[in-house]
Enzyme design. Structure first.
Site, PDB file in Angstrom:
ATOM      1  N   GLU A 129      13.577   7.859   6.420  1.00 27.06           N
ATOM      2  CA  GLU A 129      12.601   7.727   7.517  1.00 27.06           C
ATOM      3  C   GLU A 129      12.949   6.613   8.515  1.00 27.06           C
ATOM      4  OE1 GLU A 129       9.141   9.157   4.321  1.00 27.06           O
ATOM      5  OE2 GLU A 129       8.771   7.378   5.558  1.00 27.06           O
TER       6      GLU A 129
ATOM      7  N   GLU B 286      10.687  16.932  -0.814  1.00 22.41           N
ATOM      8  CA  GLU B 286       9.368  16.396  -1.188  1.00 22.41           C
ATOM      9  C   GLU B 286       8.247  17.387  -0.844  1.00 22.41           C
ATOM     10  OE1 GLU B 286      10.732  11.846   0.157  1.00 22.41           O
ATOM     11  OE2 GLU B 286       8.657  12.508   0.470  1.00 22.41           O
TER      12      GLU B 286
HETATM   13  O1  G3I Z   1       2.373  -0.093  -8.979  1.00 24.47           O
HETATM   14  C1  G3I Z   1       1.325  -0.705  -8.234  1.00 24.47           C
HETATM   15  C2  G3I Z   1       0.235  -1.146  -9.197  1.00 24.47           C
HETATM   16  O2  G3I Z   1       0.770  -2.204 -10.011  1.00 24.47           O
HETATM   17  C3  G3I Z   1      -0.939  -1.657  -8.391  1.00 24.47           C
HETATM   18  O3  G3I Z   1      -1.991  -1.995  -9.280  1.00 24.47           O
HETATM   19  C4  G3I Z   1      -1.416  -0.499  -7.454  1.00 24.47           C
HETATM   20  C5  G3I Z   1      -2.605  -0.923  -6.617  1.00 24.47           C
HETATM   21  O4  G3I Z   1      -2.216  -1.432  -5.406  1.00 24.47           O
HETATM   22  O5  G3I Z   1      -0.329  -0.136  -6.560  1.00 24.47           O
HETATM   23  C6  G3I Z   1       0.754   0.381  -7.287  1.00 24.47           C
HETATM   24  O6  G3I Z   1       1.755   0.667  -6.387  1.00 24.47           O
HETATM   25  C7  G3I Z   1       1.497   1.891  -5.629  1.00 24.47           C
HETATM   26  C8  G3I Z   1       2.622   2.884  -5.949  1.00 24.47           C
HETATM   27  O7  G3I Z   1       2.487   4.053  -5.087  1.00 24.47           O
HETATM   28  C9  G3I Z   1       2.580   3.347  -7.403  1.00 24.47           C
HETATM   29  O8  G3I Z   1       1.393   4.010  -7.644  1.00 24.47           O
HETATM   30  C10 G3I Z   1       1.561   1.506  -4.164  1.00 24.47           C
HETATM   31  O9  G3I Z   1       0.428   0.697  -3.855  1.00 24.47           O
HETATM   32  C11 G3I Z   1       1.490   2.782  -3.305  1.00 24.47           C
HETATM   33  O10 G3I Z   1       1.708   2.452  -1.922  1.00 24.47           O
HETATM   34  C12 G3I Z   1       2.632   3.725  -3.734  1.00 24.47           C
HETATM   35  O11 G3I Z   1       2.472   4.898  -2.966  1.00 24.47           O
HETATM   36  C13 G3I Z   1       3.666   5.691  -2.933  1.00 24.47           C
HETATM   37  C14 G3I Z   1       4.156   5.749  -1.468  1.00 24.47           C
HETATM   38  O12 G3I Z   1       5.262   6.687  -1.358  1.00 24.47           O
HETATM   39  C15 G3I Z   1       4.659   4.394  -0.996  1.00 24.47           C
HETATM   40  O13 G3I Z   1       5.796   3.982  -1.746  1.00 24.47           O
HETATM   41  C16 G3I Z   1       3.271   7.103  -3.387  1.00 24.47           C
HETATM   42  O14 G3I Z   1       2.960   7.062  -4.791  1.00 24.47           O
HETATM   43  C17 G3I Z   1       4.431   8.070  -3.166  1.00 24.47           C
HETATM   44  O15 G3I Z   1       4.027   9.404  -3.456  1.00 24.47           O
HETATM   45  C18 G3I Z   1       4.872   8.008  -1.691  1.00 24.47           C
HETATM   46  O16 G3I Z   1       5.991   8.864  -1.529  1.00 24.47           O
HETATM   47  C19 G3I Z   1       6.554   8.944  -0.223  1.00 24.47           C
HETATM   48  C20 G3I Z   1       8.050   9.090  -0.376  1.00 24.47           C
HETATM   49  O17 G3I Z   1       8.580   8.018  -1.106  1.00 24.47           O
HETATM   50  C21 G3I Z   1       8.715   9.191   0.979  1.00 24.47           C
HETATM   51  N1  G3I Z   1       8.113  10.246   1.800  1.00 24.47           N
HETATM   52  C22 G3I Z   1       6.657  10.262   1.897  1.00 24.47           C
HETATM   53  C23 G3I Z   1       6.029  10.178   0.512  1.00 24.47           C
HETATM   54  C24 G3I Z   1       4.511  10.170   0.641  1.00 24.47           C
HETATM   55  O18 G3I Z   1       4.072   9.021   1.315  1.00 24.47           O
END
Ligand code: G3I
Length: 376
Positions: free
Chosen positions: A166, A285
């Site tokens: 991205e 995805e």
């Molecule tokens: O692991 C921490 C946890 O310790 C904490 O308590 C919790 C509360 O804040 O957050 C947890 O981290 C979260 C993580 O997912 C694991 O659940 C992050 O806040 C959250 O932002 C993260 O979201 C992920 C997002 O990418 C950002 O990395 C989504 O699961 C994931 O599905 C999403 O995937 C992306 C692809 O990588 C790229 N393309 C788009 C896609 C959707 O946004």
């Protein structure tokens, strides 16, 4: 799994036409395939030669045996939803955390699956220390060290790496449509450095540029596709190695007047343009967002399944597509209930299996699309 509905029967009939050419045994193997894995790449002459997979969270693989069994039954390639990202795997400047990433790649290998790496460089999922520690003076060293350490650890075990994810955001107004990301600010040539380093560290992995909102017929998607093709051409002119483009395929059910929910000729042409640059393609995805569809479940499931069918008929027709991965496999675990959730508060139904791990119409749509996909 009950008798096919009228809708399933009709789409299965269409699928049968293209199978007529196959020897009887191969034909029966495909028609009898009842899992995505078997339909995509059974060890037979009938194999589509396709990889089919999904993203997985380590905690669900560890703590949800029914879920792990479903993934094992249906998939032949996996990608970590978050565990290979910069922040989770590199929590301190000199500390790496591999436990969760290891859980996923070990599970994949123990079950005869390939593994994708997602991702080395992204503007999100960066660790808190990045903003204070990384400067224009040390950014290259930080990036190279990260790719050497993470890429080196999994060398020879990764089918394809999303080296950069991205990096294009035309609306940021930068030259060449570049996203004004934290990496862009401290290391403007980060993309070239990342791809060159990844090739050196893991020469066998397919080096992939991965992006979203490049699937639809609207003007913004058109501009983004053009910027990505320009990015690739520039890299090739500079001798920077790149092997594939990842089309994320986070698509939406329910057409919109601006074409932002319509998928067809422009995407087909983009896939041909990528092929003409000598690159492979992956759908990395996929999920079908149903937030614009009324809450009634049969209506939603039918709309979601229809889009799986039409989108996969369009995209898998291109034999240059190596793999199809959904961003999850069950509605039990989907980011769509956390980011941009339905206004009515109803959980999304965007994936092949429901929250009870039961197959939905979307599953049959994906299964039939794999069965009728031309062999790679
Ligand atoms: O692991 C921490 C946890 O310790 C904490 O308590 C919790 C509360 O804040 O957050 C947890 O981290 C979260 C993580 O997912 C694991 O659940 C992050 O806040 C959250 O932002 C993260 O979201 C992920 C997002 O990418 C950002 O990395 C989504 O699961 C994931 O599905 C999403 O995937 C992306 C692809 O990588 C790229 N393309 C788009 C896609 C959707 O946004």
């Amino acid at each position: 799994m009950g008798l096919p509905t009228r809708r399933q029967f009709l789409s299965q009939t269409a699928a049968t036409a293209s199978l007529a050419a196959l020897p009887i045994r191969a034909l029966s193997q495909i028609q009898s395939a009842t899992t995505l894995r078997a339909a995509a790449a059974s060890e037979s002459a009938a194999s589509r030669g396709l990889l089919v997979g999904c993203c997985v969270p380590a905690r669900a693989l560890r703590n949800d045996p029914a879920y792990a069994a479903l993934v094992k039954q249906q998939m032949n390639i996996l990608v970590a939803e978050n565990e290979f990202k910069f922040g989770p795997i590199h929590p301190q400047p000199t500390t790496f955390f591999f436990d969760d990433a290891d859980t996923i790649i070990d599970f994949a290998e123990q079950n005869g699956m390939k593994m994708r790496g997602h991702n080395f460089v992204w503007h999100r999922a960066l660790p808190p220390w990045f903003a204070t520690y990384v400067t224009p003076q040390n950014a290259e060293q930080v990036l190279v060290n990260h790719i050497e350490t993470v890429g080196g650890r999994y060398k020879g075990r990764i089918h394809s790496w999303d080296v950069v994810n991205e990096a294009i955001q035309v609306s940021d107004g930068l030259p060449n449509g570049m996203r004004n990301s934290p990496w862009q600010k401290v290391l403007p040539n980060y993309i070239d450095i990342a791809f060159r380093t990844a090739r050196r560290v893991d020469p066998h992995a397919l080096l992939t540029y991965n992006d979203y909102d490049i699937e639809a017929e609207d003007a913004a998607s058109t501009a983004k596709r053009a910027a990505i093709l320009d990015l690739v051409r520039g890299m090739q002119q500079r001798g920077v190695p790149i092997d594939a483009i990842g089309i994320q395929s986070h698509i939406h059910a329910g057409p919109k007047p601006d074409g932002s929910h319509t998928y067809g000729p422009a995407l087909t042409q983009f896939m041909k343009d990528v092929q003409s640059l000598g690159l492979k393609l992956m759908l990395t995805e996929m999920d079908v967002n149903d937030r614009d569809i009324p809450a009634d479940i049969p209506t939603r499931d039918a709309a979601v399944a229809d889009l799986y069918s039409s989108y996969l008929r369009t995209t898998l027709a291109n034999k240059n597509v190596l793999a199809l991965l959904t961003w999850g496999i069950t509605d039990k675990y989907t980011w769509l209930n956390h980011e941009g959730a339905r206004k009515d508060g109803q959980p999304e139904r965007s994936l092949p299996f429901d929250a009870d791990l039961k197959p939905k119409p979307a599953f049959f749509a994906e299964l039939n699309a794999l069965k009728s996909a031309p062999r790679r």
